[in-house]
Design a protein around this motif. Structure first.
Motif, mmCIF file in Angstrom:
data_model
loop_
_atom_site.group_PDB
_atom_site.id
_atom_site.type_symbol
_atom_site.label_atom_id
_atom_site.label_comp_id
_atom_site.label_asym_id
_atom_site.label_seq_id
_atom_site.Cartn_x
_atom_site.Cartn_y
_atom_site.Cartn_z
ATOM 1 N N UNK A 140 15.616 94.220 8.636
ATOM 2 C CA UNK A 140 14.370 94.357 9.393
ATOM 3 C C UNK A 140 14.006 93.064 10.118
ATOM 4 N N UNK A 141 14.380 91.913 9.543
ATOM 5 C CA UNK A 141 14.080 90.633 10.201
ATOM 6 C C UNK A 141 14.847 90.516 11.516
ATOM 7 N N UNK A 184 14.818 91.207 17.622
ATOM 8 C CA UNK A 184 15.157 91.963 18.827
ATOM 9 C C UNK A 184 13.881 92.440 19.522
ATOM 10 N N UNK A 185 12.882 92.858 18.742
ATOM 11 C CA UNK A 185 11.600 93.275 19.314
ATOM 12 C C UNK A 185 10.898 92.099 19.993
ATOM 13 N N UNK A 186 10.984 90.913 19.379
ATOM 14 C CA UNK A 186 10.390 89.714 19.984
ATOM 15 C C UNK A 186 11.037 89.429 21.335
ATOM 16 N N UNK A 187 12.355 89.456 21.374
ATOM 17 C CA UNK A 187 13.070 89.197 22.633
ATOM 18 C C UNK A 187 12.659 90.185 23.711
ATOM 19 N N UNK A 244 8.741 98.743 6.232
ATOM 20 C CA UNK A 244 9.854 98.970 5.312
ATOM 21 C C UNK A 244 10.233 100.443 5.347
ATOM 22 N N UNK A 245 11.493 100.717 5.056
ATOM 23 C CA UNK A 245 11.970 102.096 5.058
ATOM 24 C C UNK A 245 11.266 102.904 3.966
ATOM 25 N N UNK A 246 11.000 104.170 4.260
ATOM 26 C CA UNK A 246 10.295 105.053 3.347
ATOM 27 C C UNK A 246 10.950 106.432 3.420
ATOM 28 N N UNK A 247 11.047 107.133 2.277
ATOM 29 C CA UNK A 247 11.663 108.457 2.341
ATOM 30 C C UNK A 247 10.695 109.464 2.942
#
Length: 238
Positions: free
Chosen positions: A122-123, A128-131, A146-149
């Motif tokens: 995720x970091x 990539x989102x910042x760029x 965070x990933x969640x089911x």
């Protein structure tokens, strides 16, 4: 527009700080900037500010914030979430980049039965989102949860938001202009299982959304629905 950098520091007139190691490398080794060079800074809170390089040595620099160029209120967030089953690395990074350019405010990875990628960095995705935010002149960077089911995701989904789940079989409603905040849920490669479609259909927050007769790749579907949403809004942030 010149160089733009996302920083964590508070921004205000005459604040001085040393750039991070990554920013130092980018500014002075990649972009070949020097003392007196100007750039723009934003942090997602204080708008955008013009700054300059006040001091520079081989290993250190000092950046001074000069004046505000854009106030934060100029960017009214779309308040749209993109929820997606994680996909392979290169495709997921591409999706994060393009969705950031299209105004997403939050990414929520959702684990489904057919999700092929259960672990991801995720970091690195946030970088990539910042760029993408720096490049497209956004004043904010979308968060990445965070990933969640799927079950936990549906149980915790906020009442005030509509969840559109993308139906790859051409069933469901046609996208219309919003009446409240929205989230889009993109299924995994191979699509949702029938039991998952049933759960989504029974959720009081969710609406099946028609994507037409073509079967789209997961990353294509995410970008396509965001482009369609921007069109519904007249390409103006709400």
């Amino acid at each position: 527009m010149g160089i733009r950098l996302y920083v964590e520091q508070d921004l205000a007139e005459n604040i001085c700080f040393s750039p991070s190691e990554n920013h130092f490398h980018y500014l002075f080794h990649v972009m070949r900037q020097g003392k007196g060079s100007q750039l723009f800074l934003f942090n997602g809170r204080d708008g955008e500010w013009l700054a300059s390089v006040d001091e520079l040595s081989k290993k250190k620099a000092l950046i001074r914030v000069l004046k505000q160029s854009r106030v934060q209120d100029e960017e009214k967030s779309l308040d749209v979430w993109l929820c997606f089953a994680p996909i392979k690395k290169d495709k997921m990074e591409w999706l994060i980049e393009k969705a950031t350019e299209l105004g997403v405010s939050k990414f929520v990875p959702v684990i489904t039965h057919r999700t092929v990628v259960s672990h991801f960095n995720s970091e690195k995705l946030f970088l990539r989102a910042i760029e993408a935010a720096e490049q497209c002149e956004r004043l904010s960077v979308p968060s990445i949860e965070k990933a969640i089911n799927l079950d936990a995701f549906l149980n915790s989904f906020p009442e005030e938001r509509t969840l559109f789940y993308l139906n790859e079989r051409g069933e469901g409603e046609i996208l219309k202009p919003p009446v409240r905040p929205v989230a889009f849920l993109v299924g995994p490669e191979g699509g949702f299982e029938s039991s998952e479609i049933q759960k989504l259909a029974q959720s009081q927050h969710s609406v099946s959304l028609n994507l037409g007769s073509r079967i789209l790749r997961a990353e294509t579907a995410g970008v396509a629905i965001l482009a369609a949403w921007n069109q519904c809004l007249g390409w103006r942030d709400k």
